[in-house]
Design a protein around this motif. Structure first.
Motif, PDB file in Angstrom:
ATOM      1  N   ASN A 189       0.800  -1.225   0.000  1.00 43.04           N
ATOM      2  CA  ASN A 189       0.000   0.000   0.000  1.00 43.04           C
ATOM      3  C   ASN A 189       0.836   1.280   0.000  1.00 43.04           C
ATOM      4  OD1 ASN A 189      -2.562  -1.442   0.249  1.00 43.04           O
ATOM      5  ND2 ASN A 189      -1.823  -1.984   2.288  1.00 43.04           N
ATOM      6  N   ALA A 190       2.141   1.121  -0.196  1.00 38.86           N
ATOM      7  CA  ALA A 190       3.017   2.297  -0.136  1.00 38.86           C
ATOM      8  C   ALA A 190       2.719   3.253  -1.295  1.00 38.86           C
ATOM      9  CB  ALA A 190       4.475   1.849  -0.185  1.00 38.86           C
ATOM     10  N   THR A 191       2.656   4.529  -0.989  1.00 33.95           N
ATOM     11  CA  THR A 191       2.362   5.526  -2.029  1.00 33.95           C
ATOM     12  C   THR A 191       3.650   6.001  -2.685  1.00 33.95           C
ATOM     13  OG1 THR A 191       2.586   7.362  -0.485  1.00 33.95           O
ATOM     14  CG2 THR A 191       0.378   6.382  -0.717  1.00 33.95           C
ATOM     15  N   LYS A 192       3.492   6.616  -3.860  1.00 37.05           N
ATOM     16  CA  LYS A 192       4.678   7.152  -4.530  1.00 37.05           C
ATOM     17  C   LYS A 192       5.248   8.327  -3.739  1.00 37.05           C
ATOM     18  CE  LYS A 192       1.843   9.865  -7.659  1.00 37.05           C
ATOM     19  NZ  LYS A 192       1.274   9.966  -8.993  1.00 37.05           N
ATOM     20  N   GLU A 193       4.366   9.083  -3.069  1.00 41.86           N
ATOM     21  CA  GLU A 193       4.869  10.205  -2.266  1.00 41.86           C
ATOM     22  C   GLU A 193       5.819   9.691  -1.179  1.00 41.86           C
ATOM     23  OE1 GLU A 193       1.628   9.813  -3.052  1.00 41.86           O
ATOM     24  OE2 GLU A 193       1.454  11.486  -4.476  1.00 41.86           O
ATOM     25  N   ALA A 194       5.439   8.569  -0.557  1.00 41.05           N
ATOM     26  CA  ALA A 194       6.296   7.980   0.482  1.00 41.05           C
ATOM     27  C   ALA A 194       7.592   7.460  -0.127  1.00 41.05           C
ATOM     28  CB  ALA A 194       5.550   6.866   1.208  1.00 41.05           C
ATOM     29  N   PHE A 335       4.628   2.507 -11.580  1.00 40.73           N
ATOM     30  CA  PHE A 335       4.361   2.791 -10.163  1.00 40.73           C
ATOM     31  C   PHE A 335       4.158   4.297  -9.950  1.00 40.73           C
ATOM     32  CE2 PHE A 335       6.244   4.087  -6.038  1.00 40.73           C
ATOM     33  CZ  PHE A 335       5.256   3.592  -5.211  1.00 40.73           C
ATOM     34  N   LEU A 336       5.004   5.098 -10.572  1.00 39.76           N
ATOM     35  CA  LEU A 336       4.881   6.554 -10.417  1.00 39.76           C
ATOM     36  C   LEU A 336       3.592   7.082 -11.054  1.00 39.76           C
ATOM     37  CD1 LEU A 336       8.585   7.710 -11.011  1.00 39.76           C
ATOM     38  CD2 LEU A 336       7.292   7.872  -8.877  1.00 39.76           C
ATOM     39  N   ASP A 338       0.774   5.395 -10.893  1.00 44.92           N
ATOM     40  CA  ASP A 338      -0.313   4.711 -10.165  1.00 44.92           C
ATOM     41  C   ASP A 338      -0.924   3.531 -10.913  1.00 44.92           C
ATOM     42  OD1 ASP A 338      -0.265   6.622  -7.973  1.00 44.92           O
ATOM     43  OD2 ASP A 338      -1.180   8.032  -9.380  1.00 44.92           O
ATOM     44  N   LYS A 339      -0.171   2.907 -11.789  1.00 39.59           N
ATOM     45  CA  LYS A 339      -0.713   1.744 -12.510  1.00 39.59           C
ATOM     46  C   LYS A 339      -0.480   0.443 -11.757  1.00 39.59           C
ATOM     47  CE  LYS A 339      -0.497   3.245 -17.334  1.00 39.59           C
ATOM     48  NZ  LYS A 339       0.298   3.051 -18.568  1.00 39.59           N
ATOM     49  N   ILE A 340       0.601   0.362 -10.998  1.00 40.82           N
ATOM     50  CA  ILE A 340       0.886  -0.857 -10.234  1.00 40.82           C
ATOM     51  C   ILE A 340       1.301  -0.457  -8.823  1.00 40.82           C
ATOM     52  CG2 ILE A 340       1.604  -2.174 -12.262  1.00 40.82           C
ATOM     53  CD1 ILE A 340       4.526  -1.770 -11.422  1.00 40.82           C
ATOM     54  N   ASN A 341       1.241  -1.429  -7.899  1.00 38.70           N
ATOM     55  CA  ASN A 341       1.695  -1.107  -6.544  1.00 38.70           C
ATOM     56  C   ASN A 341       3.189  -1.385  -6.413  1.00 38.70           C
ATOM     57  OD1 ASN A 341       2.278  -3.730  -5.367  1.00 38.70           O
ATOM     58  ND2 ASN A 341       0.062  -4.094  -5.248  1.00 38.70           N
ATOM     59  N   PHE A 342       3.719  -1.008  -5.290  1.00 42.11           N
ATOM     60  CA  PHE A 342       5.171  -1.042  -5.100  1.00 42.11           C
ATOM     61  C   PHE A 342       5.757  -2.448  -5.252  1.00 42.11           C
ATOM     62  CE2 PHE A 342       9.061  -0.892  -2.506  1.00 42.11           C
ATOM     63  CZ  PHE A 342       9.694   0.184  -3.109  1.00 42.11           C
ATOM     64  N   LEU A 343       5.065  -3.440  -4.685  1.00 40.16           N
ATOM     65  CA  LEU A 343       5.589  -4.812  -4.740  1.00 40.16           C
ATOM     66  C   LEU A 343       5.544  -5.382  -6.153  1.00 40.16           C
ATOM     67  CD1 LEU A 343       4.160  -6.466  -1.508  1.00 40.16           C
ATOM     68  CD2 LEU A 343       6.518  -5.765  -1.975  1.00 40.16           C
ATOM     69  N   GLN A 344       4.609  -4.894  -6.947  1.00 41.45           N
ATOM     70  CA  GLN A 344       4.482  -5.411  -8.319  1.00 41.45           C
ATOM     71  C   GLN A 344       5.659  -5.017  -9.202  1.00 41.45           C
ATOM     72  OE1 GLN A 344       0.437  -3.897  -8.957  1.00 41.45           O
ATOM     73  NE2 GLN A 344      -0.271  -6.004  -9.256  1.00 41.45           N
ATOM     74  N   ILE A 345       6.443  -4.042  -8.757  1.00 41.49           N
ATOM     75  CA  ILE A 345       7.656  -3.700  -9.524  1.00 41.49           C
ATOM     76  C   ILE A 345       8.511  -4.958  -9.696  1.00 41.49           C
ATOM     77  CG2 ILE A 345       9.805  -2.359  -9.512  1.00 41.49           C
ATOM     78  CD1 ILE A 345       8.312  -0.137  -8.000  1.00 41.49           C
ATOM     79  N   SER A 346       8.707  -5.689  -8.602  1.00 43.29           N
ATOM     80  CA  SER A 346       9.501  -6.921  -8.666  1.00 43.29           C
ATOM     81  C   SER A 346       8.821  -7.986  -9.519  1.00 43.29           C
ATOM     82  CB  SER A 346       9.735  -7.489  -7.264  1.00 43.29           C
ATOM     83  OG  SER A 346      10.347  -6.541  -6.440  1.00 43.29           O
ATOM     84  N   ASP A 347       7.488  -8.060  -9.445  1.00 42.23           N
ATOM     85  CA  ASP A 347       6.759  -9.055 -10.244  1.00 42.23           C
ATOM     86  C   ASP A 347       7.005  -8.831 -11.737  1.00 42.23           C
ATOM     87  OD1 ASP A 347       5.727  -9.991  -7.864  1.00 42.23           O
ATOM     88  OD2 ASP A 347       3.838  -8.883  -8.043  1.00 42.23           O
ATOM     89  N   VAL A 348       6.956  -7.566 -12.144  1.00 41.21           N
ATOM     90  CA  VAL A 348       7.161  -7.238 -13.564  1.00 41.21           C
ATOM     91  C   VAL A 348       8.567  -7.660 -13.994  1.00 41.21           C
ATOM     92  CG1 VAL A 348       7.345  -5.338 -15.234  1.00 41.21           C
ATOM     93  CG2 VAL A 348       5.503  -5.330 -13.524  1.00 41.21           C
ATOM     94  N   ILE A 349       9.549  -7.351 -13.157  1.00 42.99           N
ATOM     95  CA  ILE A 349      10.939  -7.656 -13.509  1.00 42.99           C
ATOM     96  C   ILE A 349      11.148  -9.168 -13.591  1.00 42.99           C
ATOM     97  CG2 ILE A 349      13.339  -7.427 -12.767  1.00 42.99           C
ATOM     98  CD1 ILE A 349      12.357  -4.836 -11.255  1.00 42.99           C
ATOM     99  N   GLU A 350      10.627  -9.870 -12.595  1.00 44.80           N
ATOM    100  CA  GLU A 350      10.821 -11.324 -12.560  1.00 44.80           C
ATOM    101  C   GLU A 350      10.173 -11.981 -13.782  1.00 44.80           C
ATOM    102  OE1 GLU A 350       9.240 -13.446  -9.111  1.00 44.80           O
ATOM    103  OE2 GLU A 350      11.151 -14.531  -9.116  1.00 44.80           O
TER     104      GLU A 350
END
Ligand code: MN
Length: 388
Positions: A189-194, A335-336, A338-350
């Motif tokens: 649930n981490a936001t891009k602002e955070a 992520f920036l 707002d299309k995916i959440n923070f954890l999904q960054i790793s999912d895309v890469i993997e």
């Protein structure tokens, strides 16, 4: 003798800080070329102040505006990707600072090396993607690559005068970023602002998100392999939240050398521009009273999977770091936006690492093809995730 400098990416965080260093040392530097992708307003302002020989605006739509604004000067104006690659050929450039973001830096960097310009490398993605080609070309042309990245500058400073002493291993320090100590539930649930609130370093958006996800450290591990000719097992990462020790070299007798200082990019930047000299600076000095403790901890690679993925790409070699980088660039911007959440960054890469054609000995064209293919694939996945 002034050093004549081209700054590719002069309106970004590194570019503007480089110009600050140059502004403070006008007797040592002359600005020969500056470039920006989109920020033509700042590019014009910089051009009027530093009076370079030429400017390049990447986005051709802004060409006429820049041209008009500089029409009363003798500054040459160029536009587009091709111009950016060619501009580094100018005879009177001594050193090219590569400070653009991402894969786009590859062509101009290669061309600068072909024309025997010294490189101050801030665009780590180019080494991550094509470190073999870049370092080989640099050797053939007698070009030195000076690291701007603070960790690599630290290693570079630690090995000065140790030419005949092999490195046993290095420790790249990581601040841990704004999400250090957080669990997966929080990160989901981490936001891009955070994510953009870095505790120690003031940097651009892309690298700040990379720092929050530990991908920045992953990219730096790969960068270190190429800069210092190390094996993956010789490159270790240690979390050091205060960001005072910028990295450590351990030699074969067990002795460790660390380079310290306040976290300020201007310091490694200035060193890359002035090596082997050190210029007197007015940067704030470290005060022991402000830092009663310097602490260290292991990175949490179970929660922050990007670092593990980067080691995996490094061990596989070939085009795998290129896959990692392209997928990460798409995922970070998703992520920036707002299309995916923070954890999904790793999912895309993997996903991209598992499904892309592996090439063990890629030629330059293979990198461009891999980059294209992975961006396309990552975008499709990101859009699918976004609509779920
Ligand atoms: Mn760094």
């Amino acid at each position: 003798m002034k050093k004549h400098i081209a700054i590719l990416g002069s309106t970004g965080s590194i570019g503007t800080q480089a110009l600050e260093v140059i502004r403070s040392n006008p007797e040592h530097f002359a600005v020969e070329v500056i470039s920006a992708q989109n920020n033509y307003v700042q590019l014009v302002r910089q051009a009027l102040e530093f009076k370079p020989n030429a400017v390049v605006i990447g986005n051709k739509e802004h060409y006429q505006l820049v041209k008009n604004d500089l029409s009363t000067t003798s500054i040459k104006v160029f536009a587009g990707e091709e111009a950016l690659s060619q501009i580094v050929e100018f005879d009177n450039i001594d050193l090219v600072l590569t400070a653009m973001v991402g894969f786009s830096g590859l062509k101009p960097t290669l061309n600068a090396i072909r024309y025997k310009k010294q490189i101050a490398l801030a665009n780590k993605e180019t080494l991550v993607v094509a470190g073999d080609l870049i370092t080989k070309l640099a050797r053939e042309n007698g070009v030195n690559i000076y690291p701007v990245d603070s960790e690599h500058s630290a290693i570079f400073q630690c090995i000065a005068g140790e030419y005949n002493n092999p490195i046993e291993c290095i420790y790249l320090t990581a601040s841990g970023g704004p999400f250090r100590g957080k669990n997966k539930k929080f990160l989901e649930n981490a936001t891009k602002e955070a994510a953009l609130q870095h505790p120690n370093w003031d940097m651009g958006n892309k690298i700040t998100v990379d720092s929050a996800s530990l991908m920045n450290k992953g990219l730096e591990v790969i960068e270190a392999k190429w800069l210092f000719a190390l094996k993956p097992s010789q490159i270790k990462v240690i979390v050091h939240p205060q960001s005072i020790i910028h990295s450590i070299v351990q030699f074969e007798d067990g002795s460790m050398k660390a380079q310290m200082g306040l976290p300020d990019m201007k310091l490694p930047l200035q060193y890359a521009l002035t090596y082997p000299e050190r210029l007197k600076s007015a940067f704030p000095r470290f005060n022991f009273a402000d830092y009663p403790a310097l602490t260290f901890e292991q990175p949490d690679t179970k929660t922050f999977r990007n670092l593990k993925l980067a080691y995996k790409a490094l061990e596989k070699e070939g085009n795998m770091p290129c896959v990692l980088n392209a997928a990460n660039e798409i995922a970070v911007y998703a992520f920036l936006n707002d299309k995916i959440n923070f954890l999904q960054i790793s999912d895309v890469i993997e996903y991209c690492m598992e499904t892309t054609n592996f090439i063990l000995k890629p030629a330059l064209d293979d990198y461009f093809e891999t980059d294209r293919e992975v961006r396309h694939k990552a975008n499709e996945l990101v859009n699918k995730m976004g609509s779920d």
